[in-house]
Write a protein that holds these residues in place. Structure first.
Motif, mmCIF file in Angstrom:
data_model
loop_
_atom_site.group_PDB
_atom_site.id
_atom_site.type_symbol
_atom_site.label_atom_id
_atom_site.label_comp_id
_atom_site.label_asym_id
_atom_site.label_seq_id
_atom_site.Cartn_x
_atom_site.Cartn_y
_atom_site.Cartn_z
ATOM 1 N N PRO A 33 0.822 -1.211 0.000
ATOM 2 C CA PRO A 33 0.000 0.000 0.000
ATOM 3 C C PRO A 33 0.859 1.265 0.000
ATOM 4 O O PRO A 33 1.918 1.309 0.631
ATOM 5 C CB PRO A 33 -0.803 -0.122 1.299
ATOM 6 C CG PRO A 33 -0.873 -1.590 1.550
ATOM 7 C CD PRO A 33 0.451 -2.124 1.078
ATOM 8 N N ASN A 34 0.402 2.261 -0.741
ATOM 9 C CA ASN A 34 1.047 3.570 -0.834
ATOM 10 C C ASN A 34 2.482 3.492 -1.363
ATOM 11 O O ASN A 34 3.329 4.286 -1.001
ATOM 12 C CB ASN A 34 0.991 4.302 0.504
ATOM 13 C CG ASN A 34 1.043 5.801 0.315
ATOM 14 O OD1 ASN A 34 0.618 6.322 -0.702
ATOM 15 N ND2 ASN A 34 1.584 6.496 1.292
ATOM 16 N N THR A 35 2.742 2.513 -2.228
ATOM 17 C CA THR A 35 4.064 2.312 -2.822
ATOM 18 C C THR A 35 3.946 2.419 -4.338
ATOM 19 O O THR A 35 2.944 2.013 -4.919
ATOM 20 C CB THR A 35 4.617 0.932 -2.444
ATOM 21 O OG1 THR A 35 4.690 0.840 -1.027
ATOM 22 C CG2 THR A 35 5.995 0.705 -3.015
ATOM 23 N N SER A 36 4.997 2.944 -4.975
ATOM 24 C CA SER A 36 5.026 3.080 -6.435
ATOM 25 C C SER A 36 6.120 2.206 -7.021
ATOM 26 O O SER A 36 7.157 2.006 -6.400
ATOM 27 C CB SER A 36 5.299 4.531 -6.827
ATOM 28 O OG SER A 36 4.261 5.358 -6.375
ATOM 29 N N VAL A 37 5.868 1.691 -8.239
ATOM 30 C CA VAL A 37 6.869 0.947 -8.991
ATOM 31 C C VAL A 37 6.793 1.381 -10.452
ATOM 32 O O VAL A 37 5.771 1.867 -10.914
ATOM 33 C CB VAL A 37 6.667 -0.591 -8.910
ATOM 34 C CG1 VAL A 37 6.842 -1.093 -7.497
ATOM 35 C CG2 VAL A 37 5.325 -1.009 -9.474
ATOM 36 N N THR A 38 7.890 1.194 -11.175
ATOM 37 C CA THR A 38 7.917 1.410 -12.616
ATOM 38 C C THR A 38 8.281 0.091 -13.270
ATOM 39 O O THR A 38 9.238 -0.566 -12.871
ATOM 40 C CB THR A 38 8.945 2.497 -12.987
ATOM 41 O OG1 THR A 38 8.564 3.720 -12.349
ATOM 42 C CG2 THR A 38 8.999 2.709 -14.486
ATOM 43 N N VAL A 39 7.485 -0.302 -14.265
ATOM 44 C CA VAL A 39 7.675 -1.588 -14.931
ATOM 45 C C VAL A 39 7.785 -1.347 -16.434
ATOM 46 O O VAL A 39 6.918 -0.703 -17.025
ATOM 47 C CB VAL A 39 6.488 -2.537 -14.652
ATOM 48 C CG1 VAL A 39 6.704 -3.878 -15.325
ATOM 49 C CG2 VAL A 39 6.262 -2.708 -13.158
ATOM 50 N N LYS A 40 8.846 -1.873 -17.050
ATOM 51 C CA LYS A 40 8.987 -1.857 -18.505
ATOM 52 C C LYS A 40 8.467 -3.191 -19.027
ATOM 53 O O LYS A 40 8.881 -4.249 -18.547
ATOM 54 C CB LYS A 40 10.444 -1.651 -18.905
ATOM 55 C CG LYS A 40 10.957 -0.277 -18.561
ATOM 56 C CD LYS A 40 12.386 -0.102 -19.027
ATOM 57 C CE LYS A 40 12.894 1.271 -18.640
ATOM 58 N NZ LYS A 40 14.298 1.475 -19.049
ATOM 59 N N VAL A 41 7.565 -3.119 -19.992
ATOM 60 C CA VAL A 41 6.901 -4.319 -20.507
ATOM 61 C C VAL A 41 7.307 -4.531 -21.964
ATOM 62 O O VAL A 41 7.256 -3.608 -22.777
ATOM 63 C CB VAL A 41 5.369 -4.193 -20.373
ATOM 64 C CG1 VAL A 41 4.684 -5.463 -20.847
ATOM 65 C CG2 VAL A 41 4.988 -3.896 -18.922
ATOM 66 N N GLU A 42 7.693 -5.759 -22.283
ATOM 67 C CA GLU A 42 8.155 -6.113 -23.615
ATOM 68 C C GLU A 42 6.983 -6.165 -24.604
ATOM 69 O O GLU A 42 5.829 -6.232 -24.213
ATOM 70 C CB GLU A 42 8.830 -7.496 -23.591
ATOM 71 C CG GLU A 42 9.935 -7.658 -22.572
ATOM 72 C CD GLU A 42 9.433 -8.025 -21.183
ATOM 73 O OE1 GLU A 42 8.268 -8.436 -21.033
ATOM 74 O OE2 GLU A 42 10.215 -7.885 -20.240
ATOM 75 N N SER A 43 7.310 -6.213 -25.885
ATOM 76 C CA SER A 43 6.297 -6.389 -26.928
ATOM 77 C C SER A 43 5.559 -7.706 -26.728
ATOM 78 O O SER A 43 6.128 -8.676 -26.225
ATOM 79 C CB SER A 43 6.954 -6.397 -28.308
ATOM 80 O OG SER A 43 7.562 -5.168 -28.570
ATOM 81 N N ASN A 44 4.299 -7.736 -27.135
ATOM 82 C CA ASN A 44 3.453 -8.939 -27.067
ATOM 83 C C ASN A 44 3.357 -9.503 -25.656
ATOM 84 O O ASN A 44 3.324 -10.711 -25.459
ATOM 85 C CB ASN A 44 3.959 -10.010 -28.038
ATOM 86 C CG ASN A 44 3.889 -9.538 -29.470
ATOM 87 O OD1 ASN A 44 2.888 -8.969 -29.884
ATOM 88 N ND2 ASN A 44 4.954 -9.737 -30.208
#
Length: 75
Positions: A33-44
């Motif tokens: 809760p109340n936490t942020s993340v950044t995620v890079k997502v591949e094609s498909n």
């Protein structure tokens, strides 16, 4: 490809993982809760945000990159 900035604005944790369209899942993480993340997502590949609790949860998303994306909700 796209990038997601996700903030869990709930009182319960959420699970986040990548799911390639060909099957499987990987790179799972728990977002407290109340936490942020950044995620890079591949094609498909889909990004799945899963609520393991019985309570409603909410997240804020900022998605950049491919603008031809769609969202899906499963109960």
């Amino acid at each position: 490809k796209f990038k997601v900035q996700l903030k869990n604005i709930s009182t319960k944790p959420v699970e986040v993982y990548r799911a390639p369209l060909g099957g499987g899942k990987h790179s799972g993480m728990t977002v407290a809760p109340n936490t942020s993340v950044t995620v890079k997502v591949e094609s498909n590949t889909a990004l799945v945000v899963e609520n393991a609790s019985n309570e409603t949860v909410s997240v804020q998303l900022k998605v950049t990159g491919d603008v031809g994306l769609s969202m899906n909700y499963k109960k």
